[in-house]
Scaffold this active site. Sequence first.
Site, short mmCIF file in Angstrom:
data_model
loop_
_atom_site.label_atom_id
_atom_site.label_comp_id
_atom_site.label_asym_id
_atom_site.label_seq_id
_atom_site.Cartn_x
_atom_site.Cartn_y
_atom_site.Cartn_z
N MET A 26 8.83 -5.53 1.27
CA MET A 26 8.11 -4.93 0.15
C MET A 26 7.91 -5.92 -0.99
SD MET A 26 7.55 -2.12 1.57
CE MET A 26 6.86 -1.09 0.28
N GLU A 79 -5.16 -11.96 1.20
CA GLU A 79 -5.60 -10.63 0.77
C GLU A 79 -4.59 -9.58 1.23
OE1 GLU A 79 -9.25 -7.43 1.37
OE2 GLU A 79 -9.35 -9.39 2.33
N LEU A 80 -4.07 -8.79 0.31
CA LEU A 80 -3.06 -7.79 0.64
C LEU A 80 -3.61 -6.80 1.68
CD1 LEU A 80 -0.29 -6.49 0.02
CD2 LEU A 80 -1.46 -5.12 -1.74
N HIS A 127 1.17 -2.22 9.02
CA HIS A 127 0.77 -1.38 7.88
C HIS A 127 0.45 0.03 8.38
CE1 HIS A 127 -0.82 -0.48 3.92
NE2 HIS A 127 -1.83 0.11 4.52
N GLY A 153 14.86 -1.19 8.33
CA GLY A 153 14.62 -2.05 9.49
C GLY A 153 14.43 -1.32 10.80
#
Length: 219
Positions: free
Chosen positions: A94, A147-148, A113, A16
């Site tokens: 995750m 969409e990842l 990301h 975190g």
Amino acid sequence: MSDSLPRVVVLLSGSGTNLQALIDAEARQALGANIVAVISNRPEVKGLERAQAAGINAHTLDHKGFDSREAFDAALMQLIDRYQPDLVVLAGFMRILTPAFTEHYLGKMLNIHPSLLPKYQGLHTHQRALDAGDDCHGVTVHFVTAELDGGPAAIQAVVPIEPDDTAETLAKRVQVQEHVIYPMAVNWFAQGKLCYRDGKAWLDNAPLGAEGYRIDSRH
């Protein structure tokens, strides 16, 4: 904490550090939002300790207790929605999310990301940038879609790749920028400056390009 500010729920799976950056921004009144809950899919992680230390509601919803991804996501939505959030922030969460989950929060869920999307979706981004011989790398805050790592970018920060970099040294350089741009994106969203519309990220009523708002730390 002000009850009038937008409400944020943070999802995480680990230490975190990005949550801490958001907590620190809220403490210095630079977030423009209240973090009302933190939820982890893994028990006893450092991120939950950070939340508790800041006086934020902290929950564990262990995905191992569910028979399917759909059942877990349904329970997670129920828990999140108890807090009536204006924004859901993924901070090292995750899990691959189901389409029903991403649709439920479309336009009000952000992820961070560690790459300059659309390059290097998925895992091991730092090593992949090194293996490709890139001269720069970075991090992207984007809206979450089905969409990842494929939703429209809101902010990108660019860092240089040095000749002697390893995946670890590069990760540390990227992480410094993560802690800058994630509170910035949340603050912009909270102010109404940043939004999702027609499949694009918009800033100050203008659509952003594929890279989002770009900050280049090389200059």
